[in-house]
Design a protein around this motif. Structure first.
Motif, PDB file in Angstrom:
ATOM      1  N   VAL A 169     -20.070 -32.519  28.011  1.00  4.73           N
ATOM      2  CA  VAL A 169     -19.272 -31.865  26.974  1.00  4.73           C
ATOM      3  C   VAL A 169     -17.868 -32.456  26.954  1.00  4.73           C
ATOM      4  CG1 VAL A 169     -18.151 -29.694  26.321  1.00  4.73           C
ATOM      5  CG2 VAL A 169     -20.571 -29.710  26.933  1.00  4.73           C
ATOM      6  N   GLY A 170     -17.273 -32.617  28.126  1.00  7.63           N
ATOM      7  CA  GLY A 170     -15.938 -33.199  28.209  1.00  7.63           C
ATOM      8  C   GLY A 170     -15.877 -34.612  27.657  1.00  7.63           C
ATOM      9  N   ALA A 171     -16.912 -35.407  27.934  1.00  6.07           N
ATOM     10  CA  ALA A 171     -16.948 -36.782  27.444  1.00  6.07           C
ATOM     11  C   ALA A 171     -17.053 -36.823  25.927  1.00  6.07           C
ATOM     12  CB  ALA A 171     -18.123 -37.527  28.073  1.00  6.07           C
ATOM     13  N   ALA A 172     -17.879 -35.950  25.354  1.00  6.12           N
ATOM     14  CA  ALA A 172     -18.030 -35.909  23.903  1.00  6.12           C
ATOM     15  C   ALA A 172     -16.743 -35.441  23.231  1.00  6.12           C
ATOM     16  CB  ALA A 172     -19.202 -35.003  23.523  1.00  6.12           C
ATOM     17  N   LEU A 173     -16.089 -34.451  23.820  1.00  7.71           N
ATOM     18  CA  LEU A 173     -14.821 -33.984  23.274  1.00  7.71           C
ATOM     19  C   LEU A 173     -13.762 -35.084  23.311  1.00  7.71           C
ATOM     20  CD1 LEU A 173     -14.571 -30.373  24.761  1.00  7.71           C
ATOM     21  CD2 LEU A 173     -14.733 -30.971  22.341  1.00  7.71           C
ATOM     22  N   SER A 174     -13.765 -35.864  24.374  1.00  5.94           N
ATOM     23  CA  SER A 174     -12.788 -36.956  24.495  1.00  5.94           C
ATOM     24  C   SER A 174     -12.961 -37.979  23.379  1.00  5.94           C
ATOM     25  CB  SER A 174     -12.943 -37.647  25.851  1.00  5.94           C
ATOM     26  OG  SER A 174     -12.612 -36.768  26.903  1.00  5.94           O
ATOM     27  N   ARG A 175     -14.191 -38.234  22.994  1.00 10.33           N
ATOM     28  CA  ARG A 175     -14.445 -39.196  21.909  1.00 10.33           C
ATOM     29  C   ARG A 175     -13.915 -38.688  20.576  1.00 10.33           C
ATOM     30  NH1 ARG A 175     -20.613 -39.545  22.558  1.00 10.33           N
ATOM     31  NH2 ARG A 175     -20.513 -40.530  20.497  1.00 10.33           N
TER      32      ARG A 175
ATOM     33  N   ALA B  52     -20.722 -37.630  18.343  1.00  9.78           N
ATOM     34  CA  ALA B  52     -20.180 -36.775  19.399  1.00  9.78           C
ATOM     35  C   ALA B  52     -20.336 -35.302  19.032  1.00  9.78           C
ATOM     36  CB  ALA B  52     -18.709 -37.103  19.644  1.00  9.78           C
ATOM     37  N   THR B  53     -20.157 -34.983  17.760  1.00  6.28           N
ATOM     38  CA  THR B  53     -20.322 -33.604  17.301  1.00  6.28           C
ATOM     39  C   THR B  53     -21.771 -33.156  17.443  1.00  6.28           C
ATOM     40  OG1 THR B  53     -18.501 -33.896  15.712  1.00  6.28           O
ATOM     41  CG2 THR B  53     -19.986 -32.035  15.358  1.00  6.28           C
TER      42      THR B  53
END
Length: 237
Positions: free
Chosen positions: A147-153, A191-192
């Motif tokens: 989740v953190g990685a996707a939010l960072s993108r 990412a969403t």
């Protein structure tokens, strides 16, 4: 399933939002689109009465009792149709077309303090997505590295305020460069969709254990919001 908004209806919605009575400060159309996506990927189903007030005011102040009923009804119709279309795109198709800025009509990049034209175009949408996380912090509080990685993108397109944020953006630019606006849009959309997938199990579990909710029939819409019948979605097996 309701049809997505046409270009003319998107323009109409933008004008309707601009007509929100003062002193309320509504989201603009670009931020609204990101906000709706940010609400949809929460690890719980956010009720309309919880997310709608933030559309019309950054402080979530209520609309006045004297608000024009026809104006409000039309706003809600268009906003809910766009929400439904985004939900179907994210949950069923794995793709949606975000409403983003026309960078040829934006002020110079220096006024936005973002590193590229890709981020300039995506910034308002991403700001709306982040606003959803500010209103409903469940997603950002999820202890999941994916989740953190996707939010960072997604957040890479926001101005960096700290050395840690600048370092993270530099790492993303180095390891996952975005050569064009199309590449930037694809990455944000993917990412969403990944966030929706990562939170789907928790979101459905929360919906399923609500004691005040009626029992879901096999031919009823699935509580996860996919738009499918329960028997064709989480009711399989």
């Amino acid at each position: 399933m309701k049809a997505d908004l046409t270009d003319a209806e998107l323009d109409e919605l933008a004008d309707l939002l601009d007509a929100t009575p003062a002193p309320l400060e509504p989201l603009d159309l670009l931020m609204l689109d990101g906000y709706l996506a940010g609400v949809l990927v929460q690890p719980r189903v956010v009720a309309l009465e919880d997310w709608l007030p933030a559309v019309f005011d950054a402080e979530r102040r209520p609309l006045p009792d004297t608000v024009d009923a026809a104006w409000l009804a039309r706003c809600r119709t268009l906003v809910e149709r766009r929400r439904d279309a985004l939900n179907a795109g994210i949950s069923e198709d794995g793709w949606f077309d975000p409403v983003i800025a026309d960078i040829e009509r934006l002020p110079p990049a220096s006024e936005y303090e973002v590193p590229s034209d890709v981020s300039r175009a995506l910034l308002p949408w991403v700001a709306g997505f982040q606003w959803a996380q500010a209103c409903f912090p469940d997603l950002e509080e999820t202890a999941d590295d994916a989740v953190g990685a996707a939010l960072s993108r997604i957040y890479r397109h926001l101005p960096s305020d700290t050395d840690e944020e600048r370092e993270l953006v530099a790492t993303l630019d180095r390891e996952h460069p975005l050569a064009s606006l199309d590449a930037g849009i694809e990455d944000v959309v993917n990412a969403t969709v990944e966030l929706w997938d990562l939170t789907a199990k928790a979101r459905f579990a929360v919906a399923a254990v609500r004691r005040d909710a009626p029992k879901v029939g096999r031919n009823d819409p699935c509580p996860c919001g996919s738009g499918k019948k329960f028997k064709q979605c989480h009711g399989k097996g």
